[in-house]
Design a protein around this motif. Structure first.
Motif, short mmCIF file in Angstrom:
data_model
loop_
_atom_site.label_atom_id
_atom_site.label_comp_id
_atom_site.label_asym_id
_atom_site.label_seq_id
_atom_site.Cartn_x
_atom_site.Cartn_y
_atom_site.Cartn_z
N MET A 2 39.03 52.79 41.29
CA MET A 2 39.93 53.61 42.08
C MET A 2 41.06 52.74 42.63
N ALA A 3 42.29 53.21 42.49
CA ALA A 3 43.44 52.43 42.91
C ALA A 3 43.61 52.48 44.43
N VAL A 4 44.22 51.43 44.97
CA VAL A 4 44.55 51.37 46.39
C VAL A 4 45.82 52.19 46.61
N ALA A 5 45.75 53.17 47.50
CA ALA A 5 46.91 54.03 47.76
C ALA A 5 47.85 53.41 48.79
N LYS A 6 47.28 52.75 49.80
CA LYS A 6 48.08 52.12 50.85
C LYS A 6 47.43 50.81 51.26
N HIS A 7 48.26 49.83 51.61
CA HIS A 7 47.73 48.50 51.88
C HIS A 7 48.63 47.78 52.89
N VAL A 8 48.00 47.18 53.89
CA VAL A 8 48.71 46.29 54.82
C VAL A 8 48.04 44.93 54.71
N ALA A 9 48.78 43.96 54.18
CA ALA A 9 48.19 42.66 53.87
C ALA A 9 47.85 41.85 55.11
N GLU A 10 48.69 41.91 56.13
CA GLU A 10 48.47 41.11 57.34
C GLU A 10 48.44 42.03 58.55
N ALA A 11 47.47 42.93 58.54
CA ALA A 11 47.33 43.88 59.64
C ALA A 11 46.95 43.18 60.94
N HIS A 12 46.21 42.09 60.82
CA HIS A 12 45.83 41.27 61.98
C HIS A 12 46.00 39.80 61.61
N GLU A 13 45.97 38.96 62.63
CA GLU A 13 46.13 37.53 62.42
C GLU A 13 44.82 36.84 62.07
N ASP A 14 43.74 37.60 62.08
CA ASP A 14 42.43 37.04 61.73
C ASP A 14 41.62 38.16 61.08
N SER A 250 30.17 41.69 51.21
CA SER A 250 30.75 40.35 51.17
C SER A 250 31.15 39.95 49.76
N ASP A 251 30.84 40.79 48.75
CA ASP A 251 31.32 40.52 47.39
C ASP A 251 32.76 41.01 47.20
N ARG A 252 33.39 41.49 48.31
CA ARG A 252 34.80 41.88 48.37
C ARG A 252 35.08 43.26 47.75
N THR A 253 34.06 44.02 47.43
CA THR A 253 34.28 45.32 46.82
C THR A 253 33.93 46.46 47.79
N VAL A 254 34.50 47.62 47.49
CA VAL A 254 34.17 48.88 48.14
C VAL A 254 33.72 49.84 47.05
N LYS A 255 32.63 50.56 47.29
CA LYS A 255 32.12 51.48 46.28
C LYS A 255 31.84 52.85 46.89
N ILE A 256 31.94 53.87 46.04
CA ILE A 256 31.58 55.23 46.42
C ILE A 256 30.43 55.68 45.55
N GLU A 267 34.60 52.23 42.13
CA GLU A 267 34.59 50.89 42.69
C GLU A 267 36.03 50.45 42.95
N MET A 268 36.27 49.89 44.13
CA MET A 268 37.60 49.48 44.52
C MET A 268 37.62 47.99 44.85
N MET A 269 38.68 47.32 44.39
CA MET A 269 38.89 45.92 44.71
C MET A 269 40.22 45.77 45.44
N GLY A 270 40.62 44.55 45.67
CA GLY A 270 41.90 44.31 46.34
C GLY A 270 41.79 43.40 47.54
N HIS A 271 40.63 43.41 48.21
CA HIS A 271 40.43 42.49 49.33
C HIS A 271 40.14 41.08 48.81
N GLN A 272 40.60 40.09 49.57
CA GLN A 272 40.43 38.71 49.19
C GLN A 272 39.28 38.02 49.93
N ASP A 273 38.57 38.77 50.76
CA ASP A 273 37.44 38.21 51.49
C ASP A 273 36.46 39.35 51.76
N GLN A 274 35.36 39.03 52.42
CA GLN A 274 34.31 40.03 52.60
C GLN A 274 34.81 41.24 53.38
#
Length: 326
Positions: A2-14, A250-256, A267-274
């Motif tokens: 499933m594609a990411v529809a919206k994304h904010v890369a630096e929503a927070h500083e941590d 923590s494998d960086r994926t989201v699943k439905i 299955e959705m990817m796109g995150h670079q950390d857990q």
């Protein structure tokens, strides 16, 4: 996929440990950067930031109408915020005391909020007075193993489910604090639990990489084990349709997942950390996720379902054409 529809890369500083989707059309995120931010769910434009959550936000939850947000932070303080107000100051706060607040859950009537604690209790707090009204043992463990890592009111508010550091899952009577049921299946930390909208099924996400599904009316072993991820299963959330649920890891994926078919449907990817938490939109048409990479992502479930239906229709047409006589 499933594609990411919206994304904010630096929503927070941590890293972002928690998120919620409100009925006011907001996505709310809580981060280790000590901020709780409010985002327009349609555009992911940042609307407001609440600070003062010392040492980082552990849990953020919304009440039923989305007009009150509660946060808990590592300083063991609960804070209440109004996302619609021009003020960025809390409308109330509770200094719960050392290790007295971790994950939160609002009662369906919005009058109380519960917190699991590191010493094994569940505390019930009155939202208006910011006073503790009840405290009961919410864990079958002792010492460090007593840690109540996850809590959730049932949809009718009559019961409270807890998940422990020791893998224990229990259901308690919300009025008396008496144990109503005990469930088996995990030995590692249960970081997230979720009730089905009809209150009949309880899901648990665990560091053993599995998600267990329990029949609330039949305590004991799960009726289904989902080998959900390649690493820790950190979050689980039921869809409003009472059939699907989402997980993150923590494998960086989201699943439905489809509970009836017992299979992963996206299955959705796109995150670079857990990925710490997932939250459905109130209508179930979208899903958001937050992660240690400081990013927030939104996925369009409705668009994916429409694309899948169109692909299935096209495939059927091609098969019909191929089978037709020359």
């Amino acid at each position: 996929m499933m594609a990411v529809a919206k994304h904010v890369a630096e929503a927070h500083e941590d890293g972002i440990w928690t998120c919620a989707w409100t009925k006011q059309g907001h996505i709310v995120t809580g981060s280790v950067d000590e901020c709780c931010s409010v985002w327009d769910a349609n555009t992911l434009e940042q609307k407001k930031t609440f600070k003062k959550n010392l040492l980082g936000v552990v849990s953020v939850v919304s009440n039923s109408d989305g007009k009150t947000i509660a946060t808990s932070s590592i300083d063991s303080v609960l804070r209440f915020w109004n996302p619609l107000s021009e003020s960025s100051e809390p409308v109330g706060f509770i200094d719960a005391g050392p290790v007295e607040a971790w994950t939160l859950s609002f009662h369906p009537d919005d009058k109380t909020v519960i917190s699991g604690t590191q010493k094994g209790t569940v505390n019930v707090w009155d939202v208006e007075s910011c006073q503790k009204t009840q405290s009961f043992k919410g864990s079958s463990g002792e010492g460090v193993d007593a840690f109540v890592m996850s809590v959730a009111y049932s949809p009718d508010g009559a019961q409270i489910a807890t998940g422990g550091l020791n893998g224990a899952i229990n259901v308690w009577d919300a009025k008396s604090g008496d144990k109503a049921a005990e469930f088996e299946g995990h030995e590692l930390p249960v970081r997230s639990i979720s009730w089905s909208p009809d209150g009949q099924v309880l899901l648990s996400a665990c560091d053993d990489s599995t998600v267990q599904a329990y029949d609330v009316a039949r305590p004991g072993k799960p009726f289904e084990t989902f080998y959900a991820h390649r690493s820790w299963a950190l979050g689980v959330a039921f869809s409003p349709d009472n059939r699907h649920f989402a997980t993150c890891s923590s494998d960086r994926t989201v699943k439905i997942w489809d509970l009836n078919m017992k299979t992963c449907v996206a299955e959705m990817m796109g995150h670079q950390d857990q990925v710490w938490e997932v939250a459905y939109s109130p209508d179930g048409g979208e899903l958001c996720s937050c992660a240690d990479d400081g990013a927030v992502q939104v996925y369009s479930i409705a668009a994916a379902q429409a694309a899948a239906a169109e692909a299935e229709k096209k495939d059927a047409g091609e098969k019909e054409a191929a089978a037709a006589p020359a």
